[in-house]
Design a protein around this motif. Structure first.
Motif, mmCIF file in Angstrom:
data_model
loop_
_atom_site.group_PDB
_atom_site.id
_atom_site.type_symbol
_atom_site.label_atom_id
_atom_site.label_comp_id
_atom_site.label_asym_id
_atom_site.label_seq_id
_atom_site.Cartn_x
_atom_site.Cartn_y
_atom_site.Cartn_z
ATOM 1 N N GLU A 150 -6.655 -18.030 28.657
ATOM 2 C CA GLU A 150 -7.514 -19.130 28.273
ATOM 3 C C GLU A 150 -8.710 -18.642 27.475
ATOM 4 O O GLU A 150 -9.261 -17.580 27.751
ATOM 5 N N PRO A 151 -9.133 -19.422 26.472
ATOM 6 C CA PRO A 151 -10.355 -19.055 25.760
ATOM 7 C C PRO A 151 -11.574 -19.321 26.635
ATOM 8 O O PRO A 151 -11.479 -19.965 27.675
ATOM 9 N N ASP A 152 -12.709 -18.814 26.198
ATOM 10 C CA ASP A 152 -13.943 -19.064 26.935
ATOM 11 C C ASP A 152 -14.315 -20.540 26.844
ATOM 12 O O ASP A 152 -13.935 -21.243 25.898
ATOM 13 N N ASP A 153 -15.079 -20.997 27.835
ATOM 14 C CA ASP A 153 -15.569 -22.373 27.794
ATOM 15 C C ASP A 153 -16.504 -22.548 26.601
ATOM 16 O O ASP A 153 -17.198 -21.613 26.177
ATOM 17 N N VAL A 190 -8.995 -24.949 19.252
ATOM 18 C CA VAL A 190 -8.039 -24.617 20.311
ATOM 19 C C VAL A 190 -7.061 -25.777 20.484
ATOM 20 O O VAL A 190 -7.476 -26.913 20.764
ATOM 21 N N VAL A 247 -3.087 -24.466 26.225
ATOM 22 C CA VAL A 247 -3.943 -24.008 27.323
ATOM 23 C C VAL A 247 -3.695 -24.885 28.543
ATOM 24 O O VAL A 247 -3.063 -25.931 28.456
ATOM 25 N N TRP A 275 -8.564 -25.787 31.777
ATOM 26 C CA TRP A 275 -9.473 -25.524 30.663
ATOM 27 C C TRP A 275 -9.818 -26.812 29.932
ATOM 28 O O TRP A 275 -10.986 -27.076 29.617
#
Length: 612
Positions: free
Chosen positions: A354-357, A426, A431, A435
């Motif tokens: 997962e990408p960062d928030d 994104v 994801v 997320w």
């Protein structure tokens, strides 16, 4: 139409969207649970079962050989005469006690292990439902999920408790009984072979449709549960609109469909019972006739032939156990498969890192989006839309224009047929829902308050928040401490009980609590789907002001039923039949004199008449 629907007489509309897991898949999944059978436990269970069945078969053989003693013959070891008969009866009595004790121990082992497994399976199914992709859960429906976690698991436990020992004993007694008959004389095997060859085609055809027919029954029951939940939730609306009779009619049709599915399954089991009766009749007559012939030819002693008949007679109850409980056993297998398929549903979630928030308001892009409901035409087709960072966009249009569908797709509640939704670049399809829901929060007119204190409810949006933060969030949506509304509805402040079992809050107060959660959660993207449409005229402006306030600084999309929020939005999009027909600011669209201008004119006239 599928085979199962030809069998049951039901159409494809009752097909379930999530097929039950296979027996192999269910066994593999159960093997991962903490309470799955260990090797030691299984060995003990099998030993007890074998002892039980051996005692049963031995009893039949001994009773048959008692004929030899009555005829004055002798038996190995125990000899002949009255003393031998006493010994024989003693051994038979001991075998019966062993059989009874073995059944009880086996029943205890099955029940205790099954109930432990059911607890773990229920937990796994609920955990999976909470972690599974939201579109999958939405497609299943609340009633279907509840049915799998409760009714299907309970049904499996009930059937195993009722039939477990009989199934195990039956599974072992057939091979041991056949072996016993073969040891008496090999020709008894010919009877079994002939009966099997005669019955295989009929039994195979009947058994093949049982799983499908059973799943249809479960699916119709889940559909009925969905409608029941929908009716209960909408009781207030149904009363206001006078739709009670319509709701009852809908439930009656769903209930009748469930009854019909159950009734249509009956002929399948009637056919199996008939085949079983024929099979046992042939086995009994064949064994008796063969025994009489072998005795007449001096191939067998009368005691051996009688023992063979006793073995066959003892098999009768087990033959009909299989037949009588075939429906229940298959129902348990299907119910277990339905629960297991839910328990493994979360495995479909994307496993990519997962990408960062997101740290600020992002750009949201809708690219070539097409969506249609099952069996229907496209609601949205090749739709493109970009929401600029930090802006508020209002969606307006007539009912059925596709506004709520678009909002749900952006929020991840449904999957598009094609196209994609991106948040800050994104793709939300790549994801996890976890997320996506951290970045996008959707609030609608349907508000759920968790049973407990106001503090507990609000803290779910921000774990560990101090009371001062909770009070500030309430104040931000118009519920300042000490205000008339606060005093009226929260007499004990944050310790006031809300939700099920507490005093029912007004729709406006419930919506303000949900808006306060947004303040605490602080999502980068906010979608409001007619979140203030249920408010009365006296409270609508207050709610709309609060909603406008919390939308600031976020990328917000507002599905506007009332046009107050559209007027103050940075941008207004007008939708009709799933297409964007107008796009601009309030002033621009009014100046154009198009659809929005007409909608605004009619709305303004209605608002002015209400004020007058």
């Amino acid at each position: 139409m599928s085979d199962v629907n030809r069998t049951t007489g039901l159409d494809d509309r009752v097909a379930d969207v999530l097929e039950p897991a296979t027996v192999r898949e269910s066994g593999r999944m159960l093997g991962t649970l903490p309470s799955h059978p260990t090797a030691g436990w299984f060995t003990a269970f099998l030993l007890v079962a074998v002892i039980t069945v051996t005692a049963m078969v031995g009893t039949s053989n001994l009773l048959g050989y008692s004929v030899n003693i009555i005829n004055g013959d002798t038996l190995p070891v125990i000899g002949g005469g009255s003393r031998a008969m006493i010994w024989l009866l003693g051994i038979v009595g001991l075998a019966i006690l062993t059989e009874t004790a073995g059944r009880s121990i086996t029943q205890y082992l099955i029940n205790s292990r099954t109930r432990r497994l059911s607890v773990d399976l229920r937990k796994a199914a609920l955990s999976s439902a909470l972690r599974a992709p939201v579109p999958d859960i939405m497609q299943l429906g609340t009633g279907n999920v509840i049915s799998r976690i409760t009714q299907d698991i309970d049904n499996t436990v009930r059937i195993i408790a009722m039939t477990g020992v009989r199934v195990v004993v039956t599974a072992l007694i057939f091979p041991l009984s056949i072996l016993s008959l073969v040891l008496i004389h090999w020709s008894y095997l010919l009877i079994f072979a002939g009966i099997i060859l005669i019955l295989i085609p009929g039994v195979r055809g009947a058994v093949r449709v049982i799983p499908q027919a059973t799943n249809v029954v479960s699916s119709t029951e889940a559909r009925r549960n969905n409608l029941l939940l929908d009716t209960i939730r909408g009781i207030g609306t149904l009363r206001v609109l006078g739709l009670a009779d319509w709701a009852l009619g809908r439930m009656r049709r769903a209930s009748w469909t469930s009854v019909q599915a159950t009734a249509d399954r009956v002929p399948i089991f009637t056919r199996i019972l008939l085949l079983g009766s024929i099979a046992y009749g042939l086995l009994l007559v064949g064994s008796f006739s063969l025994g009489a012939y072998l005795v007449a030819e001096d191939v067998l002693a009368a005691g051996a032939a009688t023992a063979a008949v006793f073995v066959v007679v003892r098999m009768e109850v087990h033959v009909f156990n299989v037949l009588m409980f075939a429906s229940e056993i298959q129902s348990a297998v299907t119910s277990l498969g339905r629960a297991v398929s839910l328990a493994t549903l979360s495995n479909r979630a994307p496993s990519a890192p997962e990408p960062d928030d997101l740290s600020g308001a992002p750009e949201v892009r809708v690219e070539n989006l097409t969506y249609s409901y099952p069996g229907g035409a496209a609601v949205l087709e090749d739709l493109n839309l970009t929401l600029a960072p930090g802006t508020t966009t209002a969606l307006v249009g007539t009912s059925g224009a596709g506004k709520s569908t678009l909002a749900g797709l952006i929020a991840g509640l449904q999957r598009p047929d094609s196209g994609r939704v991106t948040v800050d670049g994104v793709d939300t399809a790549t994801v996890s829902d976890t997320w996506t829901t951290r970045q996008i929060t959707l609030i609608s007119q349907e508000v759920h308050l968790f049973s407990g204190t106001l503090r507990e409810d609000l803290s779910m949006a921000a774990a560990g928040a101090e009371d001062t933060e909770l009070e500030q969030a309430l104040a931000a949506v118009g519920l300042e401490r000490g205000s008339p509304a606060y005093v009226r509805w929260f007499p004990e402040g944050l310790d006031t009980m809300i939700g099920a079992g507490a005093e029912e809050l007004s729709p406006e107060i419930q919506q303000q609590i949900s808006l306060a959660r947004i303040v605490l959660r602080d999502p980068p993207v906010l979608i409001m789907d007619e979140a203030t449409s249920e408010a009365g005229s006296d409270n609508a402006r207050m709610l709309e002001t609060a909603a406008t306030r919390i939308a600031r600084g976020r990328t917000s999309l507002v599905v506007a039923h009332r046009l107050d929020q559209a007027v103050v939005a940075d941008r207004i999009i007008v939708m009709e039949d799933g297409e964007i027909v107008e796009d601009g600011t309030h002033a621009d669209l009014v100046a154009r004199g198009g659809r929005y201008a007409r909608l605004f004119e009619r709305w303004s006239e209605g608002a002015n008449s209400q004020q007058g």
